[in-house]
Design a protein around this motif. Structure first.
Motif, PDB file in Angstrom:
ATOM      1  N   THR A   1      74.742  34.336  60.841  1.00 27.78           N
ATOM      2  CA  THR A   1      74.037  33.080  60.541  1.00 27.78           C
ATOM      3  C   THR A   1      72.774  33.338  59.719  1.00 27.78           C
ATOM      4  OG1 THR A   1      72.843  33.177  62.656  1.00 27.78           O
ATOM      5  CG2 THR A   1      74.926  31.978  62.613  1.00 27.78           C
ATOM      6  N   ALA A   2      72.164  34.503  59.902  1.00 27.45           N
ATOM      7  CA  ALA A   2      70.980  34.839  59.105  1.00 27.45           C
ATOM      8  C   ALA A   2      71.334  34.956  57.624  1.00 27.45           C
ATOM      9  CB  ALA A   2      70.355  36.134  59.606  1.00 27.45           C
ATOM     10  N   PHE A   3      72.526  35.481  57.339  1.00 30.58           N
ATOM     11  CA  PHE A   3      72.962  35.565  55.944  1.00 30.58           C
ATOM     12  C   PHE A   3      73.173  34.178  55.348  1.00 30.58           C
ATOM     13  CE2 PHE A   3      74.067  40.065  56.732  1.00 30.58           C
ATOM     14  CZ  PHE A   3      73.514  40.610  55.578  1.00 30.58           C
ATOM     15  N   MET A   4      73.539  33.196  56.197  1.00 31.19           N
ATOM     16  CA  MET A   4      73.674  31.823  55.711  1.00 31.19           C
ATOM     17  C   MET A   4      72.322  31.308  55.233  1.00 31.19           C
ATOM     18  SD  MET A   4      76.203  30.254  58.632  1.00 31.19           S
ATOM     19  CE  MET A   4      76.064  28.599  57.961  1.00 31.19           C
ATOM     20  N   ALA A   5      71.283  31.579  56.031  1.00 31.64           N
ATOM     21  CA  ALA A   5      69.937  31.160  55.621  1.00 31.64           C
ATOM     22  C   ALA A   5      69.494  31.914  54.371  1.00 31.64           C
ATOM     23  CB  ALA A   5      68.953  31.402  56.759  1.00 31.64           C
ATOM     24  N   ALA A   6      69.852  33.194  54.293  1.00 34.37           N
ATOM     25  CA  ALA A   6      69.470  33.987  53.128  1.00 34.37           C
ATOM     26  C   ALA A   6      70.151  33.470  51.866  1.00 34.37           C
ATOM     27  CB  ALA A   6      69.837  35.450  53.355  1.00 34.37           C
ATOM     28  N   SER A   7      71.377  32.959  52.021  1.00 31.24           N
ATOM     29  CA  SER A   7      72.089  32.426  50.844  1.00 31.24           C
ATOM     30  C   SER A   7      71.395  31.186  50.296  1.00 31.24           C
ATOM     31  CB  SER A   7      73.537  32.101  51.216  1.00 31.24           C
ATOM     32  OG  SER A   7      73.600  31.048  52.165  1.00 31.24           O
ATOM     33  N   VAL A   8      70.756  30.415  51.158  1.00 30.21           N
ATOM     34  CA  VAL A   8      69.994  29.252  50.694  1.00 30.21           C
ATOM     35  C   VAL A   8      68.800  29.713  49.861  1.00 30.21           C
ATOM     36  CG1 VAL A   8      68.601  27.280  51.420  1.00 30.21           C
ATOM     37  CG2 VAL A   8      70.718  27.816  52.627  1.00 30.21           C
ATOM     38  N   VAL A   9      68.119  30.748  50.350  1.00 30.20           N
ATOM     39  CA  VAL A   9      66.979  31.289  49.608  1.00 30.20           C
ATOM     40  C   VAL A   9      67.430  31.804  48.241  1.00 30.20           C
ATOM     41  CG1 VAL A   9      65.168  33.043  49.610  1.00 30.20           C
ATOM     42  CG2 VAL A   9      65.780  31.875  51.740  1.00 30.20           C
ATOM     43  N   ALA A  10      68.633  32.419  48.220  1.00 34.46           N
ATOM     44  CA  ALA A  10      69.141  32.974  46.960  1.00 34.46           C
ATOM     45  C   ALA A  10      69.352  31.904  45.898  1.00 34.46           C
ATOM     46  CB  ALA A  10      70.451  33.727  47.222  1.00 34.46           C
ATOM     47  N   LEU A  11      69.623  30.664  46.336  1.00 39.40           N
ATOM     48  CA  LEU A  11      69.814  29.574  45.376  1.00 39.40           C
ATOM     49  C   LEU A  11      68.545  29.278  44.585  1.00 39.40           C
ATOM     50  CD1 LEU A  11      71.842  27.052  47.593  1.00 39.40           C
ATOM     51  CD2 LEU A  11      72.737  28.512  45.767  1.00 39.40           C
ATOM     52  N   PHE A  12      67.410  29.643  45.152  1.00 40.69           N
ATOM     53  CA  PHE A  12      66.123  29.289  44.528  1.00 40.69           C
ATOM     54  C   PHE A  12      65.354  30.543  44.082  1.00 40.69           C
ATOM     55  CE2 PHE A  12      67.183  25.924  47.527  1.00 40.69           C
ATOM     56  CZ  PHE A  12      67.062  24.791  46.746  1.00 40.69           C
ATOM     57  N   GLU A  13      66.094  31.597  43.740  1.00 44.16           N
ATOM     58  CA  GLU A  13      65.426  32.832  43.301  1.00 44.16           C
ATOM     59  C   GLU A  13      64.548  32.589  42.066  1.00 44.16           C
ATOM     60  OE1 GLU A  13      67.455  36.881  43.789  1.00 44.16           O
ATOM     61  OE2 GLU A  13      69.153  35.497  43.655  1.00 44.16           O
ATOM     62  N   GLY A  14      65.056  31.763  41.171  1.00 41.46           N
ATOM     63  CA  GLY A  14      64.282  31.491  39.962  1.00 41.46           C
ATOM     64  C   GLY A  14      62.968  30.801  40.271  1.00 41.46           C
ATOM     65  N   THR A  15      62.997  29.864  41.207  1.00 38.03           N
ATOM     66  CA  THR A  15      61.771  29.166  41.589  1.00 38.03           C
ATOM     67  C   THR A  15      60.767  30.122  42.216  1.00 38.03           C
ATOM     68  OG1 THR A  15      63.029  27.132  41.981  1.00 38.03           O
ATOM     69  CG2 THR A  15      60.845  27.289  42.986  1.00 38.03           C
ATOM     70  N   ILE A  16      61.265  31.005  43.094  1.00 39.14           N
ATOM     71  CA  ILE A  16      60.373  31.958  43.765  1.00 39.14           C
ATOM     72  C   ILE A  16      59.780  32.935  42.759  1.00 39.14           C
ATOM     73  CG2 ILE A  16      60.275  33.786  45.524  1.00 39.14           C
ATOM     74  CD1 ILE A  16      62.527  32.334  46.999  1.00 39.14           C
ATOM     75  N   GLU A  17      60.580  33.334  41.738  1.00 37.48           N
ATOM     76  CA  GLU A  17      60.068  34.257  40.721  1.00 37.48           C
ATOM     77  C   GLU A  17      58.913  33.629  39.941  1.00 37.48           C
ATOM     78  OE1 GLU A  17      63.345  35.363  38.295  1.00 37.48           O
ATOM     79  OE2 GLU A  17      64.228  36.715  39.795  1.00 37.48           O
ATOM     80  N   ARG A  18      59.012  32.332  39.688  1.00 38.98           N
ATOM     81  CA  ARG A  18      57.963  31.661  38.919  1.00 38.98           C
ATOM     82  C   ARG A  18      56.746  31.328  39.783  1.00 38.98           C
ATOM     83  NH1 ARG A  18      59.908  26.852  35.219  1.00 38.98           N
ATOM     84  NH2 ARG A  18      57.669  27.032  34.731  1.00 38.98           N
ATOM     85  N   ILE A  19      56.977  31.033  41.065  1.00 36.49           N
ATOM     86  CA  ILE A  19      55.870  30.659  41.954  1.00 36.49           C
ATOM     87  C   ILE A  19      55.961  31.561  43.180  1.00 36.49           C
ATOM     88  CG2 ILE A  19      54.704  28.743  43.115  1.00 36.49           C
ATOM     89  CD1 ILE A  19      56.533  26.870  41.471  1.00 36.49           C
ATOM     90  N   THR A  20      55.400  32.730  43.094  1.00 34.48           N
ATOM     91  CA  THR A  20      55.542  33.724  44.163  1.00 34.48           C
ATOM     92  C   THR A  20      54.847  33.310  45.460  1.00 34.48           C
ATOM     93  OG1 THR A  20      53.605  34.900  43.288  1.00 34.48           O
ATOM     94  CG2 THR A  20      55.787  35.643  42.548  1.00 34.48           C
ATOM     95  N   ALA A  21      53.907  32.377  45.352  1.00 35.27           N
ATOM     96  CA  ALA A  21      53.207  31.930  46.559  1.00 35.27           C
ATOM     97  C   ALA A  21      54.158  31.275  47.550  1.00 35.27           C
ATOM     98  CB  ALA A  21      52.092  30.956  46.191  1.00 35.27           C
ATOM     99  N   LEU A  22      55.299  30.779  47.063  1.00 36.16           N
ATOM    100  CA  LEU A  22      56.271  30.150  47.963  1.00 36.16           C
ATOM    101  C   LEU A  22      56.769  31.136  49.015  1.00 36.16           C
ATOM    102  CD1 LEU A  22      58.399  28.127  45.353  1.00 36.16           C
ATOM    103  CD2 LEU A  22      56.610  27.264  46.882  1.00 36.16           C
ATOM    104  N   ALA A  23      56.903  32.407  48.635  1.00 31.30           N
ATOM    105  CA  ALA A  23      57.403  33.419  49.579  1.00 31.30           C
ATOM    106  C   ALA A  23      56.456  33.606  50.751  1.00 31.30           C
ATOM    107  CB  ALA A  23      57.614  34.743  48.856  1.00 31.30           C
ATOM    108  N   VAL A  24      55.179  33.315  50.530  1.00 31.16           N
ATOM    109  CA  VAL A  24      54.192  33.478  51.601  1.00 31.16           C
ATOM    110  C   VAL A  24      54.374  32.407  52.675  1.00 31.16           C
ATOM    111  CG1 VAL A  24      51.728  33.485  52.134  1.00 31.16           C
ATOM    112  CG2 VAL A  24      52.550  34.537  50.011  1.00 31.16           C
ATOM    113  N   PHE A  25      54.704  31.180  52.244  1.00 27.62           N
ATOM    114  CA  PHE A  25      54.738  30.050  53.174  1.00 27.62           C
ATOM    115  C   PHE A  25      56.140  29.731  53.713  1.00 27.62           C
ATOM    116  CE2 PHE A  25      51.021  29.329  50.438  1.00 27.62           C
ATOM    117  CZ  PHE A  25      50.034  29.284  51.407  1.00 27.62           C
ATOM    118  N   MET A  26      57.165  30.336  53.144  1.00 28.07           N
ATOM    119  CA  MET A  26      58.528  30.086  53.624  1.00 28.07           C
ATOM    120  C   MET A  26      58.702  30.361  55.118  1.00 28.07           C
ATOM    121  SD  MET A  26      60.803  31.537  50.456  1.00 28.07           S
ATOM    122  CE  MET A  26      61.960  32.233  51.628  1.00 28.07           C
ATOM    123  N   PRO A  27      58.225  31.509  55.638  1.00 26.86           N
ATOM    124  CA  PRO A  27      58.421  31.782  57.073  1.00 26.86           C
ATOM    125  C   PRO A  27      57.750  30.753  57.979  1.00 26.86           C
ATOM    126  CG  PRO A  27      57.775  33.776  55.889  1.00 26.86           C
ATOM    127  CD  PRO A  27      57.568  32.631  54.956  1.00 26.86           C
TER     128      PRO A  27
END
Length: 457
Positions: free
Chosen positions: A297-323
């Motif tokens: 199930t954790a990989f299911m959540a990770a696959s959602v994050v993978a859909l927005f890799e481009g967004t995270i690359e442009r706005i790295t601050a998102l990775a800080v607040f995701m958890p």
């Protein structure tokens, strides 16, 4: 605390006496302890010391040894007995009540339990076999078949005489009244028996409207009846309403404890029979399956994050607040799930009032999301200097905590409707749901409003 300190002192003394081989002193110390205290002492020993201590006690005081084993619980108690011969187990099993003996024998290996029953005295083995015919976790399985009953044709004086001359009477909380075919027709108290004249017929003082349990009734339902009506014991009847046994409050307390432990363990994906001192290998074997499911199930959540890799690359601050979004949703879901599962287990939550519970939990989830989301937004704005990022974080938290509250209510109710234990599977589904919704809402909103966000390296 004082009682626990005393047990700790006794445990240290037992270990010391066992180490130096002072058997006589050790036996004397053990025989002064209550069975429940002995069980706690046994549970803290390694297998070798536990077996040595039990063997010493069983040789001189079989009843006390078996009472302590019963207090350990059927799984742990049977594991301790399984290393002994069938002849010794049969002899020791006859030292304790039939319901306790049945629970222990049922958890022995199949061949060993059959041999033990063959070696027991016919009367005792017959009673135990009858109890084992009932399904597990039912009133029939946990009842004591030795129940004292009085004939409805007796007078009070005759009843008192019967009570005085019956040596098998044990823990008479209530006096049950039966007809000539042993149908349960009433109940009276010992106090009431002593307050009326000896010539009074029992029919005049008994209460015909009484609470009873059928042999096939689930033990958890029996416990709820005892708790709801403040009973010290509850009679057990068969399909013809014949009195076949009684369940006393001490057995009910064990049921409540076991059911509560089972629900708590299942919420965490842990086997219900695991304890603090269960061998590491056995604990690993029991925990790995659910951890494996969680990994999937954790990989299911990770696959959602993978859909927005481009967004995270442009706005790295998102990775800080995701958890934060996923974590707060998971915590909120756990709170709701705990309340709902408890309500289901205690019979408080039914289909008729589930809508009210759902509305209440969604209101709490929405309120928590607004308050905590605004707080998180303020921190994000202050640390990153971007109010839009704070608003996106706030909105994502509101969405996720609202969904968490709804799922924490609906998932266990749905599992219950499908005849699946809500405590066993709810946490896996809800953890996955809050992670997926949390990441999707936060990263999705960030993608939609990307032009308002300042890329932060």
């Amino acid at each position: 605390m004082a009682a626990q300190r005393r047990i700790d002192l006794v445990l240290d003394s037992v270990k010391r006496l066992l180490r130096i081989g002072a058997s006589a002193n050790l036996l004397n110390l053990l025989q002064k302890q209550h069975p429940a205290d002995l069980a706690q002492i046994f549970s803290q020993f390694q297998d070798k010391d536990r077996e040595a201590t039990f063997s010493l006690l069983a040789e001189r005081n079989g009843r006390l040894a078996m009472e302590a084993v019963s207090e350990l619980g059927p799984e742990a108690g049977a594991a301790l007995l399984a290393t002994r011969s069938a002849e010794e187990i049969a002899r020791l099993a006859q030292e304790i009540p039939s319901d306790d003996a049945a629970a222990l024998i049922d958890h022995l290996p199949e061949e060993l339990s059959a041999e033990v029953l063959d070696l027991m005295r016919p009367k005792e083995s017959g009673v135990v076999e009858n109890l084992l015919e009932y399904d597990e976790q039912t009133a029939g399985r946990i009842m004591n078949p030795h129940v004292f009953a009085l004939s409805e044709d007796m007078t009070v004086g005759e009843a008192i005489t019967e009570l005085q001359t019956n040596r098998d009477v044990e823990m008479v909380f209530y006096l049950y009244v039966v007809d000539e075919r042993r149908h349960l027709v009433g109940v009276t108290s010992l106090r009431r028996l002593l307050l009326v004249s000896p010539e009074t017929p029992l029919k005049r003082i008994m209460t015909a409207d009484l609470i009873s349990a059928r042999v096939e009734t689930d033990q958890e339902e029996v416990a709820q009846q005892v708790a709801s009506y403040n009973l010290l014991a509850i009679p057990v009847v068969d399909e013809e309403n014949k009195l076949v046994g009684v369940i006393t409050v001490d057995d009910v307390i064990d049921v409540i404890k076991d059911e509560a432990t089972e629900d708590i363990y299942r919420l965490a994906g842990v086997a219900g029979d695991e304890r603090a001192f269960t061998p590491a290998g056995e604990s690993l074997r029991k925990r790995l399956p659910w951890l494996g499911v969680n990994l999937v199930t954790a990989f299911m959540a990770a696959s959602v994050v993978a859909l927005f890799e481009g967004t995270i690359e442009r706005i790295t601050a998102l990775a800080v607040f995701m958890p934060i979004v996923a974590g707060m949703g998971g915590n909120a879901a756990t709170q709701t799930l705990t309340v709902i599962v408890r309500g289901i287990a205690l019979g408080e939550l039914t289909w008729s009032n589930s809508r009210q519970a759902l509305l209440k939990e969604m209101t709490v989830g929405l309120g928590s999301g607004v308050v905590l989301g605004l707080a998180a937004a303020a921190v994000a704005w202050a640390t990153r200097g971007n109010p839009v990022l704070g608003l996106i974080l706030c909105a994502a938290m509101i969405i996720n905590m609202f969904v968490a509250a709804a799922a924490g209510t609906l998932v266990p109710l749905g599992l219950r409707a499908a005849n699946v234990d809500p405590a066993l599977a709810s946490s896996v589904f809800i953890t996955t749901l809050t992670d997926v919704i949390g990441f999707f809402s936060f990263l999705g909103l960030a993608t939609v409003f990307m032009r308002y966000l300042v890329p932060i390296p």
